[in-house]
Design an enzyme around this catalytic site. Sequence first.
Site, short mmCIF file in Angstrom:
data_model
loop_
_atom_site.label_atom_id
_atom_site.label_comp_id
_atom_site.label_asym_id
_atom_site.label_seq_id
_atom_site.Cartn_x
_atom_site.Cartn_y
_atom_site.Cartn_z
N HIS A 363 0.79 -1.10 -0.01
CA HIS A 363 -0.43 -0.43 0.04
C HIS A 363 1.22 1.59 0.10
CE1 HIS A 363 -3.10 -2.87 1.77
NE2 HIS A 363 -2.70 -3.03 1.04
N ARG A 470 -8.96 4.88 -9.12
CA ARG A 470 -8.65 3.25 -7.72
C ARG A 470 -8.99 3.67 -6.19
NH1 ARG A 470 -3.28 2.75 -10.86
NH2 ARG A 470 -3.22 0.65 -11.66
N ARG A 506 -13.54 3.43 -10.37
CA ARG A 506 -13.71 2.04 -10.30
C ARG A 506 -13.90 1.47 -8.83
NH1 ARG A 506 -8.20 -1.73 -10.90
NH2 ARG A 506 -7.91 -1.22 -9.06
N GLU A 605 -9.69 -8.43 -17.85
CA GLU A 605 -8.35 -8.20 -16.85
C GLU A 605 -7.92 -9.56 -16.46
OE1 GLU A 605 -7.62 -4.67 -13.44
OE2 GLU A 605 -9.09 -5.61 -13.20
N ASN A 628 -2.20 -5.07 -16.08
CA ASN A 628 -1.36 -5.66 -15.92
C ASN A 628 -1.56 -6.56 -15.26
OD1 ASN A 628 -0.49 -2.70 -15.52
ND2 ASN A 628 -1.65 -2.57 -13.37
N ARG A 639 2.25 -10.35 -11.39
CA ARG A 639 3.48 -9.22 -11.51
C ARG A 639 3.83 -9.08 -10.11
NH1 ARG A 639 -2.84 -5.89 -11.43
NH2 ARG A 639 -1.05 -4.31 -10.63
N CYS A 676 -5.92 0.68 -19.58
CA CYS A 676 -5.72 1.67 -18.13
C CYS A 676 -4.71 0.71 -17.34
CB CYS A 676 -6.19 1.84 -17.76
SG CYS A 676 -7.45 0.30 -16.49
C1 PEP Z 1 -4.62 -3.33 -14.00
O1 PEP Z 1 -4.99 -4.38 -13.65
O2 PEP Z 1 -4.09 -3.53 -14.92
C2 PEP Z 1 -5.36 -2.28 -13.18
C3 PEP Z 1 -5.28 -1.22 -14.14
O3 PEP Z 1 -5.52 -2.46 -11.85
P1 PEP Z 1 -4.54 -2.42 -10.98
O4 PEP Z 1 -3.48 -2.03 -11.25
O5 PEP Z 1 -4.98 -1.85 -9.97
O6 PEP Z 1 -5.02 -4.38 -10.29
MG MG Z 2 -6.17 -5.09 -11.96
#
Ligand code: PEP
Ligand code: MG
Length: 747
Positions: A363, A470, A506, A605, A628, A639, A676
């Site tokens: 965080h 977010r 979101r 996602e 991501n 990741r 994004c």
């Molecule tokens: C993603 O997964 O690409 C995304 C934008 O969400 P987060 O990075 O918050 O999981």
């Molecule tokens: Mg994500």
Amino acid sequence: MPERTESESRKLLRRLRDVLAVPGKGQDRLDSITHLIADSMGTEVCSIYLFRDPETLELCATEGLKKEAVHQTRMKLGEGLVGRVARSGVPVNTADAPGEKGFRYMPETGEEIFSSFLGVPIQRVGEKLGVLVVQSKEARGFSEDEVYAVEVVAMVLAEMTELGAFIGDDGAMKALHRQPVMFRGTQGQEGAAEGRVWLHEPRVVVTNPVADDPLTEIDRIRAAVGELRVSIDDLLGAEELDKDQKQVLEAYRMFAHSRGWLRRMEEDIMRGLSAEAAVEKEQSAARTRMEQVADAYLRERLHDLDDLSNRLLRILTGQGKDTGAEMPENPVLVARNIGPAELLEYGRKLRGVVLQEGSVGSHAAIVARALAIPLVIHADRITAEALNGDQILVDGDQGIVHLRPEETVARAFRDKIAMQAEAQKRYASLRGLPAEDTAGTCIRLDMNAGLMADLPSLESSGAAGVGLFRTELQFLIRNKMPKRAELASLYTRVMDAAQGQRVVFRTLDIGSDKVLTYMKPNDEPNPAMGWRAIRVGLDKPGVLRMQVQALIRAAAGRPLSIMFPFVAEHAEFAEARSHVLRELHRERSLGHVAPERLEIGAMCETPSLAFAPRAFFELADFISVGGNDLKQFFFAADRENERVRRRYDTLNLSFLGFLEGIVARAAETGTPLSFCGEDAGRPVEAVALAALGFRTLSMRPASIGPVKALIRRVNLAEAKAVIDTARANGAETARPALLDWLARQTG
Ligand code: PEP
Ligand code: MG
């Protein structure tokens, strides 16, 4: 313990203190100390080895070994018995040293004639400084009391080393905390910064490791532990505690009341240590144990004990967290770890953040990213090395930190910062211009946000809107569930600050790496693929509904965009959407104004959503690819895992082909599509995404300038042709071809 040994170790410490009290050169002091210890212990040999660098120990003084070996004999960490003590942080006590595994024969010291060996680490709260060794010809093990006495002496040596009592001309006898040190950590947030160290938890300095009167010291430690217990009880009595905080405090209370803890410290005092030194000795031992424990839960408990020792030291020394020191200009925060709320409190005044621990998805890292502060994590040992006010350079791009740098390094670093500032100036001049390629294709560039602190960037970066807000960040930085009214007022402020520019909210994306302390943790074997995001929202819709109500109230008649994270199938989206519509109906019936326009979208996602039925693409008002997550599931590469997270290239042609498929499906139904994930903010990747057909990219505000600058210099249709040719040529990734082409385009 026999009284004889007790008083002997006290006598030894007193003699030690007398030696140290005489002003003199570091070498003379070390020589006197080895002589004194050998004499007191009745051994032929006493030697002191100090670290020359983090990997090498050097014999710095000896009584009994050949004098010519001093400053000549060196060994690597882990090498020989001395190296073993240094590495493990625990004593080695043997009657037959040559027969011991790992024994290294050092002819220059003449040591083969010594059979017994006792080595104890010289360390100060986790900082390894050296090894103290006694040896004798007679084959005997040293008694528990003797080991204890040598440990106590080593403790005092550690304190005095820290205070600079043994500074000499030679490498291993350098002053601590003066040399340049480079830390190779992990990149947490890009950017470069120069500033001065500001320690989140300043070091407690113990100036009186040896005490004359043990009874006074015992009184002091008992009084301090009593005060500590009361303070913890007071904290436990506070009303505003959530379950987790209570649990931690309960653990603190248990340790604070532990008889063993106090007893061990009292024993150390009886052997001649001051109350402070006794606490540190216990703390060092706990740190050594911590390094050896693999179990995460036990490590946490040992961390608790460590924190408790710090509190006790502060009570004893009167050195509060607030040392009276003033935060320097351009502060760079250095901490073992830090919570998101604490980091947010420091806010934008920080130039950089360096954490000894932390993780990319922590965080605190999320907050540092939101504040656009360069962050390096995993800077091993930095809290032991850095002192308040030290000069420090943070290279968030490379994950490197230079502490007390050489002037040449600092100069090169300043050049880098100047170049970045220069580039920023160039980007600022593009602020009012569109991200339009040479053929006139326009790409909308939005920014990602999550905190109120992000919103000023909307204006300064020239972003068209907020493509991803977010909302979980607001939940993560609190220690209890925010109330609907609080959320409504926050979302109102966000929309007010956006002044009519589109903000895509979101809904709560928790689970996986984002854990709320006030929600019951789920012990899931694989949280990234577990009960997270919309899955939680649908199974326990209370929070989702509350959030939607807050959003509708905040919009107060203005247009509203809501997006669901981590949707894996059509039915999930349809169900989540119906929750929103139900809340809209309810809010209306309560007399709240409905948004002028309501868009409900989904994040793509998971690969499954790319293959969802046409009905999903028709139902979604918009879709945003969360690259991501999508990339981690496409390549099955975590990741968060340093080992694999960079293993697969975003420009891998299989992945680009997959993304192209999503573009085509959205185009069939005319569903607005954006991207994004972090890759949208990397200029080359952004050009590739735009070439594939993404017309909206949402990224960190700092990336808008560089991405726009590159898009304006290229022809996206040509970029697409380069990608297609690379695929036709059987390439794995389009990167080399694209880079080659870009180099030709941009000179
Ligand atoms: C993603 O997964 O690409 C995304 C934008 O969400 P987060 O990075 O918050 O999981
Ligand atoms: Mg994500």
